[in-house]
Design a protein around this motif. Structure first.
Motif, PDB file in Angstrom:
ATOM      1  N   MET A   1     -23.330  -5.512  -9.403  1.00  0.00           N
ATOM      2  CA  MET A   1     -23.854  -4.199  -9.673  1.00  0.00           C
ATOM      3  C   MET A   1     -22.771  -3.136  -9.503  1.00  0.00           C
ATOM      4  N   ILE A   2     -22.061  -3.154  -8.383  1.00  0.00           N
ATOM      5  CA  ILE A   2     -21.004  -2.159  -8.165  1.00  0.00           C
ATOM      6  C   ILE A   2     -19.888  -2.346  -9.188  1.00  0.00           C
ATOM      7  N   ALA A   3     -19.648  -3.586  -9.582  1.00  0.00           N
ATOM      8  CA  ALA A   3     -18.593  -3.873 -10.561  1.00  0.00           C
ATOM      9  C   ALA A   3     -18.868  -3.133 -11.867  1.00  0.00           C
ATOM     10  N   GLU A   4     -20.097  -3.222 -12.342  1.00  0.00           N
ATOM     11  CA  GLU A   4     -20.464  -2.575 -13.599  1.00  0.00           C
ATOM     12  C   GLU A   4     -20.402  -1.054 -13.483  1.00  0.00           C
ATOM     13  N   LYS A   5     -20.847  -0.516 -12.345  1.00  0.00           N
ATOM     14  CA  LYS A   5     -20.824   0.940 -12.156  1.00  0.00           C
ATOM     15  C   LYS A   5     -19.392   1.470 -12.146  1.00  0.00           C
ATOM     16  N   ILE A   6     -18.491   0.770 -11.487  1.00  0.00           N
ATOM     17  CA  ILE A   6     -17.086   1.208 -11.456  1.00  0.00           C
ATOM     18  C   ILE A   6     -16.527   1.241 -12.871  1.00  0.00           C
ATOM     19  N   LYS A   7     -16.780   0.193 -13.621  1.00  0.00           N
ATOM     20  CA  LYS A   7     -16.262   0.120 -14.989  1.00  0.00           C
ATOM     21  C   LYS A   7     -16.842   1.218 -15.872  1.00  0.00           C
ATOM     22  N   ILE A   8     -18.140   1.433 -15.785  1.00  0.00           N
ATOM     23  CA  ILE A   8     -18.797   2.464 -16.590  1.00  0.00           C
ATOM     24  C   ILE A   8     -18.257   3.845 -16.231  1.00  0.00           C
ATOM     25  N   LEU A   9     -18.144   4.134 -14.942  1.00  0.00           N
ATOM     26  CA  LEU A   9     -17.649   5.442 -14.520  1.00  0.00           C
ATOM     27  C   LEU A   9     -16.185   5.637 -14.902  1.00  0.00           C
ATOM     28  N   ARG A  10     -15.398   4.582 -14.784  1.00  0.00           N
ATOM     29  CA  ARG A  10     -13.975   4.675 -15.163  1.00  0.00           C
ATOM     30  C   ARG A  10     -13.857   5.041 -16.637  1.00  0.00           C
ATOM     31  N   LYS A  11     -14.643   4.370 -17.461  1.00  0.00           N
ATOM     32  CA  LYS A  11     -14.604   4.652 -18.905  1.00  0.00           C
ATOM     33  C   LYS A  11     -15.143   6.038 -19.213  1.00  0.00           C
ATOM     34  N   LYS A  12     -16.188   6.444 -18.488  1.00  0.00           N
ATOM     35  CA  LYS A  12     -16.766   7.781 -18.688  1.00  0.00           C
ATOM     36  C   LYS A  12     -15.714   8.865 -18.463  1.00  0.00           C
ATOM     37  N   TYR A  13     -14.854   8.649 -17.487  1.00  0.00           N
ATOM     38  CA  TYR A  13     -13.808   9.618 -17.164  1.00  0.00           C
ATOM     39  C   TYR A  13     -12.498   9.342 -17.920  1.00  0.00           C
ATOM     40  N   ASN A  14     -12.552   8.422 -18.878  1.00  0.00           N
ATOM     41  CA  ASN A  14     -11.377   8.060 -19.688  1.00  0.00           C
ATOM     42  C   ASN A  14     -10.163   7.694 -18.838  1.00  0.00           C
ATOM     43  N   LEU A  15     -10.405   6.867 -17.828  1.00  0.00           N
ATOM     44  CA  LEU A  15      -9.335   6.409 -16.952  1.00  0.00           C
ATOM     45  C   LEU A  15      -9.087   4.921 -17.182  1.00  0.00           C
ATOM     46  N   THR A  16      -7.844   4.510 -16.996  1.00  0.00           N
ATOM     47  CA  THR A  16      -7.515   3.091 -17.050  1.00  0.00           C
ATOM     48  C   THR A  16      -7.609   2.511 -15.644  1.00  0.00           C
ATOM     49  N   GLN A  17      -7.582   1.209 -15.559  1.00  0.00           N
ATOM     50  CA  GLN A  17      -7.543   0.577 -14.242  1.00  0.00           C
ATOM     51  C   GLN A  17      -6.291   1.011 -13.494  1.00  0.00           C
ATOM     52  N   THR A  18      -5.196   1.184 -14.211  1.00  0.00           N
ATOM     53  CA  THR A  18      -3.944   1.640 -13.599  1.00  0.00           C
ATOM     54  C   THR A  18      -4.101   3.056 -13.049  1.00  0.00           C
ATOM     55  N   ASP A  19      -4.787   3.930 -13.778  1.00  0.00           N
ATOM     56  CA  ASP A  19      -5.037   5.296 -13.299  1.00  0.00           C
ATOM     57  C   ASP A  19      -5.792   5.275 -11.975  1.00  0.00           C
ATOM     58  N   ILE A  20      -6.845   4.477 -11.920  1.00  0.00           N
ATOM     59  CA  ILE A  20      -7.644   4.370 -10.686  1.00  0.00           C
ATOM     60  C   ILE A  20      -6.780   3.837  -9.555  1.00  0.00           C
ATOM     61  N   ALA A  21      -6.017   2.802  -9.850  1.00  0.00           N
ATOM     62  CA  ALA A  21      -5.154   2.197  -8.831  1.00  0.00           C
ATOM     63  C   ALA A  21      -4.166   3.212  -8.262  1.00  0.00           C
ATOM     64  N   LYS A  22      -3.561   4.000  -9.123  1.00  0.00           N
ATOM     65  CA  LYS A  22      -2.604   5.013  -8.660  1.00  0.00           C
ATOM     66  C   LYS A  22      -3.286   6.058  -7.787  1.00  0.00           C
ATOM     67  N   LYS A  23      -4.462   6.495  -8.181  1.00  0.00           N
ATOM     68  CA  LYS A  23      -5.181   7.516  -7.418  1.00  0.00           C
ATOM     69  C   LYS A  23      -5.583   7.004  -6.039  1.00  0.00           C
ATOM     70  N   LEU A  24      -5.859   5.697  -5.946  1.00  0.00           N
ATOM     71  CA  LEU A  24      -6.293   5.116  -4.678  1.00  0.00           C
ATOM     72  C   LEU A  24      -5.153   4.472  -3.889  1.00  0.00           C
ATOM     73  N   GLY A  25      -3.980   4.374  -4.505  1.00  0.00           N
ATOM     74  CA  GLY A  25      -2.835   3.763  -3.824  1.00  0.00           C
ATOM     75  C   GLY A  25      -2.963   2.261  -3.664  1.00  0.00           C
ATOM     76  N   ILE A  26      -3.529   1.614  -4.697  1.00  0.00           N
ATOM     77  CA  ILE A  26      -3.701   0.158  -4.668  1.00  0.00           C
ATOM     78  C   ILE A  26      -3.152  -0.422  -5.971  1.00  0.00           C
ATOM     79  N   THR A  27      -3.275  -1.717  -6.139  1.00  0.00           N
ATOM     80  CA  THR A  27      -2.780  -2.359  -7.351  1.00  0.00           C
ATOM     81  C   THR A  27      -3.849  -2.348  -8.444  1.00  0.00           C
TER      82      THR A  27
END
Length: 98
Positions: A1-27
């Motif tokens: 459930m959380i997996a799908e929400k993260i993906k949907i929200l990431r796409k809603k904000y037009n962010l890549t996985q790399t963008d999220i990783a940089k903002k959170l300081g993770i890979t």
């Protein structure tokens, strides 16, 4: 459930996985693992994701269906109009059940 929400929200904000990783300081692979359901973000990252996406941690975790909308910069009239639209949508939804 959380997996799908993260993906949907990431796409809603037009962010890549790399963008999220940089903002959170993770890979990027950590974000990918969350979205694939291979792992689950720690409490710290759930809070940071909630702040990043302007939602509650309960929403991310599937405890609440309530999402939030930022009304910063809107006038009182514009906020009232949004409330009217939301009320109308809820009314139409409840009428569709019958």
């Amino acid at each position: 459930m959380i997996a799908e929400k993260i993906k949907i929200l990431r796409k809603k904000y037009n962010l890549t996985q790399t963008d999220i990783a940089k903002k959170l300081g993770i890979t990027r692979s950590s974000v990918n693992a969350w979205e694939m359901g291979i792992s689950i973000p720690s409490t710290q990252y759930i809070v940071e994701l909630a702040q990043l996406f302007n939602v509650s941690s309960d929403y991310l975790l599937g405890i609440s269906k309530t999402s939030t909308i930022s009304v910063n910069g809107l006038s009182e009239e514009e906020i009232a109009a949004l409330h009217g639209v939301i009320s109308c949508l809820k009314k139409n939804k409840s009428e569709d059940k019958y």
